[in-house]
Design a protein around this motif. Structure first.
Motif, PDB file in Angstrom:
ATOM      1  N   GLU A   3       0.957  -1.270   0.071  1.00  5.72           N
ATOM      2  CA  GLU A   3      -0.018  -0.067  -0.094  1.00  5.72           C
ATOM      3  C   GLU A   3       0.690   1.261  -0.054  1.00  5.72           C
ATOM      4  N   TYR A   4       2.373   1.039   0.369  1.00  5.33           N
ATOM      5  CA  TYR A   4       3.026   2.369   0.478  1.00  5.33           C
ATOM      6  C   TYR A   4       3.769   2.335  -0.937  1.00  5.33           C
ATOM      7  N   GLU A   5       3.706   3.482  -1.416  1.00  7.17           N
ATOM      8  CA  GLU A   5       4.450   3.753  -2.867  1.00  7.17           C
ATOM      9  C   GLU A   5       5.848   3.324  -2.734  1.00  7.17           C
ATOM     10  N   PHE A   6       6.589   3.924  -1.617  1.00  4.34           N
ATOM     11  CA  PHE A   6       8.008   3.864  -1.382  1.00  4.34           C
ATOM     12  C   PHE A   6       8.333   2.360  -1.546  1.00  4.34           C
ATOM     13  N   MET A   7       7.557   1.193  -0.993  1.00  4.86           N
ATOM     14  CA  MET A   7       7.656  -0.127  -1.008  1.00  4.86           C
ATOM     15  C   MET A   7       7.805  -0.681  -2.152  1.00  4.86           C
ATOM     16  N   ARG A   8       6.606  -0.362  -3.002  1.00  7.60           N
ATOM     17  CA  ARG A   8       6.496  -0.827  -4.248  1.00  7.60           C
ATOM     18  C   ARG A   8       7.704  -0.454  -5.164  1.00  7.60           C
ATOM     19  N   GLU A   9       8.097   0.890  -5.263  1.00  5.85           N
ATOM     20  CA  GLU A   9       9.357   1.295  -5.951  1.00  5.85           C
ATOM     21  C   GLU A   9      10.613   0.703  -5.456  1.00  5.85           C
ATOM     22  N   ALA A  10      10.843   0.250  -4.156  1.00  2.11           N
ATOM     23  CA  ALA A  10      11.959  -0.470  -3.595  1.00  2.11           C
ATOM     24  C   ALA A  10      11.758  -1.827  -4.215  1.00  2.11           C
ATOM     25  N   PHE A  11      10.717  -2.503  -4.431  1.00  4.02           N
ATOM     26  CA  PHE A  11      10.607  -3.850  -4.739  1.00  4.02           C
ATOM     27  C   PHE A  11      10.969  -3.916  -6.387  1.00  4.02           C
ATOM     28  N   ILE A  12      10.568  -2.953  -7.165  1.00  3.68           N
ATOM     29  CA  ILE A  12      10.670  -2.961  -8.405  1.00  3.68           C
ATOM     30  C   ILE A  12      12.189  -2.793  -8.786  1.00  3.68           C
ATOM     31  N   ALA A  13      12.844  -1.726  -7.919  1.00  4.84           N
ATOM     32  CA  ALA A  13      14.376  -1.600  -7.904  1.00  4.84           C
ATOM     33  C   ALA A  13      15.172  -2.603  -7.694  1.00  4.84           C
ATOM     34  N   SER A  14      14.504  -3.276  -6.558  1.00  5.38           N
ATOM     35  CA  SER A  14      15.391  -4.288  -6.098  1.00  5.38           C
ATOM     36  C   SER A  14      15.516  -5.608  -6.974  1.00  5.38           C
ATOM     37  N   THR A  15      14.355  -5.939  -7.624  1.00  4.21           N
ATOM     38  CA  THR A  15      14.276  -6.781  -8.501  1.00  4.21           C
ATOM     39  C   THR A  15      15.197  -6.807  -9.649  1.00  4.21           C
ATOM     40  N   PHE A  16      15.257  -5.380 -10.161  1.00  4.28           N
ATOM     41  CA  PHE A  16      16.236  -5.350 -11.341  1.00  4.28           C
ATOM     42  C   PHE A  16      17.812  -5.355 -10.958  1.00  4.28           C
ATOM     43  N   ILE A  17      17.975  -4.739  -9.798  1.00  5.13           N
ATOM     44  CA  ILE A  17      19.456  -4.823  -9.062  1.00  5.13           C
ATOM     45  C   ILE A  17      19.743  -6.334  -8.792  1.00  5.13           C
ATOM     46  N   ALA A  18      18.798  -7.126  -8.366  1.00  6.81           N
ATOM     47  CA  ALA A  18      19.064  -8.474  -8.179  1.00  6.81           C
ATOM     48  C   ALA A  18      19.430  -9.536  -9.339  1.00  6.81           C
ATOM     49  N   ILE A  19      18.589  -9.113 -10.379  1.00  8.11           N
ATOM     50  CA  ILE A  19      18.903  -9.824 -11.752  1.00  8.11           C
ATOM     51  C   ILE A  19      20.385  -9.342 -12.270  1.00  8.11           C
ATOM     52  N   THR A  20      20.619  -8.078 -12.276  1.00  8.24           N
ATOM     53  CA  THR A  20      21.844  -7.551 -12.689  1.00  8.24           C
ATOM     54  C   THR A  20      23.044  -8.192 -11.868  1.00  8.24           C
ATOM     55  N   ALA A  21      22.863  -7.941 -10.526  1.00  5.39           N
ATOM     56  CA  ALA A  21      24.033  -8.356  -9.673  1.00  5.39           C
ATOM     57  C   ALA A  21      24.159 -10.007  -9.623  1.00  5.39           C
ATOM     58  N   GLY A  22      23.119 -10.816  -9.783  1.00  5.49           N
ATOM     59  CA  GLY A  22      23.221 -12.286  -9.874  1.00  5.49           C
ATOM     60  C   GLY A  22      24.029 -12.564 -11.328  1.00  5.49           C
ATOM     61  N   LEU A  23      23.456 -12.060 -12.414  1.00  4.73           N
ATOM     62  CA  LEU A  23      24.174 -12.253 -13.718  1.00  4.73           C
ATOM     63  C   LEU A  23      25.697 -11.767 -13.660  1.00  4.73           C
ATOM     64  N   VAL A  24      25.964 -10.702 -13.259  1.00  7.70           N
ATOM     65  CA  VAL A  24      27.209 -10.267 -13.376  1.00  7.70           C
ATOM     66  C   VAL A  24      28.228 -11.124 -12.397  1.00  7.70           C
ATOM     67  N   GLY A  25      27.604 -11.119 -11.233  1.00 13.47           N
ATOM     68  CA  GLY A  25      28.353 -11.809  -9.988  1.00 13.47           C
ATOM     69  C   GLY A  25      28.896 -13.327 -10.726  1.00 13.47           C
ATOM     70  N   VAL A  26      28.267 -13.901 -11.499  1.00 14.77           N
ATOM     71  CA  VAL A  26      28.949 -15.365 -11.824  1.00 14.77           C
ATOM     72  C   VAL A  26      30.194 -14.992 -12.537  1.00 14.77           C
ATOM     73  N   PHE A  27      30.016 -14.218 -13.466  1.00 19.78           N
ATOM     74  CA  PHE A  27      31.577 -13.732 -14.172  1.00 19.78           C
ATOM     75  C   PHE A  27      32.544 -13.124 -13.186  1.00 19.78           C
ATOM     76  N   VAL A  28      31.933 -12.319 -11.990  1.00 17.04           N
ATOM     77  CA  VAL A  28      33.061 -11.824 -11.243  1.00 17.04           C
ATOM     78  C   VAL A  28      33.688 -13.004 -10.532  1.00 17.04           C
ATOM     79  N   VAL A  29      33.205 -13.870 -10.117  1.00 20.05           N
ATOM     80  CA  VAL A  29      33.498 -15.109  -9.413  1.00 20.05           C
ATOM     81  C   VAL A  29      34.536 -15.881 -10.268  1.00 20.05           C
ATOM     82  N   SER A  30      34.108 -16.013 -11.651  1.00 18.10           N
ATOM     83  CA  SER A  30      34.901 -16.818 -12.386  1.00 18.10           C
ATOM     84  C   SER A  30      36.183 -16.366 -13.099  1.00 18.10           C
ATOM     85  N   ARG A  31      35.959 -14.986 -13.011  1.00 19.96           N
ATOM     86  CA  ARG A  31      37.407 -14.259 -13.504  1.00 19.96           C
ATOM     87  C   ARG A  31      38.099 -13.890 -12.335  1.00 19.96           C
ATOM     88  N   ASN A  32      37.768 -14.413 -11.130  1.00 22.52           N
ATOM     89  CA  ASN A  32      38.627 -14.027  -9.958  1.00 22.52           C
ATOM     90  C   ASN A  32      38.674 -12.569  -9.720  1.00 22.52           C
TER      91      ASN A  32
END
Length: 265
Positions: A3-32
């Motif tokens: 019901e709070y707009e800031f929580m809706r915005e936070a969940f949308i932002a965090s979803t894109f952040i998580a997808i990006t970090a999870g994707l890039v993180g695989v290559f961060v680890v593999s490239r040491n």
């Protein structure tokens, strides 16, 4: 909660952040390059502080500093004998610069807290749109360079022998890493953004072994971490960063325990 707009915005932002970090993180680890994500997070702190000082958005300052620094600092990865001391010196310098920029600005100390530890309250619709655009750009770059980047990340010698332009791939990766640090810091803060860029990818390698599965597990762990963190932060009023980092650390040790169990059975 929604019901709070800031929580809706936070969940949308965090979803894109998580997808990006999870994707890039695989290559961060593999490239040491876990060390580099940590260094860039501290450089991002200085960039955000600089943005506040000169009157631009903290995100713009972060992107400016991390993009310029990522390629220069990334070149140190080939000098393993000097890497530790060089990275320590650079990290110390930029932490000092960040504190200097904040002390020279007219903003309150709450800005420093938001930069270092993130904030779910301060995410506006405009900032969410900016994060989405940056995240989609990072994903787009990975789609274009996926096969050669995966080849170079998991078999660098073979990639060079096959004639791939490994230098270009390295630059493309460093740019996406810099953007990912800037994106992720908006929720978890510059101090702990490297958690999302290293632990999910490191955990994934303990349970699966193909690149597509590594990406799926890493992104999944990132999503669960930020969603659970936001929910628990909402109901407890505790820092969201604490819950996200706590979940990722627990997941990491569970993954490590699973690998050890598999080796012994």
């Amino acid at each position: 909660m929604f019901e709070y707009e800031f929580m809706r915005e936070a969940f949308i932002a965090s979803t894109f952040i998580a997808i990006t970090a999870g994707l890039v993180g695989v290559f961060v680890v593999s490239r040491n390059m876990s060390f580099l994500s940590h260094t860039l997070s501290e450089i991002g702190f200085a960039g955000a502080s600089f943005g506040i000082l000169v009157g631009i958005s903290p995100l713009a300052g972060m992107i400016l500093f991390t993009l310029v620094s990522s390629i220069a600092v990334g070149s140190l990865s080939s000098e393993s004998s000097r890497r530790e001391a060089s990275i320590s010196a650079i990290s110390s310098l930029f932490i000092g610069l960040g504190i200097l920029f904040l002390s020279l600005s007219s903003e309150s100390s709450s800005y420093a807290t938001n930069i270092l530890f993130g904030s779910i309250v301060g995410i506006s619709s405009k900032e969410v749109q900016q994060l989405m655009i940056l995240a989609l750009f990072v994903i787009f770059v990975f789609i274009i360079f996926y096969k050669p980047l995966a080849f170079d990340s998991f078999d660098h010698i073979g990639a060079r022998a096959a004639g791939l332009k490994t230098r270009l791939l390295s630059i493309a990766f460093l740019v996406t890493l810099a953007l990912s640090v800037s994106i992720g810091a908006q929720i978890v803060g510059s101090l702990l953004v490297f958690v999302l860029l290293t632990l999910p990818g490191a955990t994934a390698k303990y349970v699966v072994h193909t690149v597509p599965k590594l990406i799926m597990v890493s992104v999944g762990l990132s999503l669960i971490g930020v969603w659970l963190g936001l929910y628990l932060a909402f109901i407890t009023n505790w820092p969201v960063t604490f819950f996200i980092s706590g979940f990722e650390v627990i997941a990491y040790f569970l993954g490590l325990s699973y690998k050890n169990w598999k080796l012994n059975h």
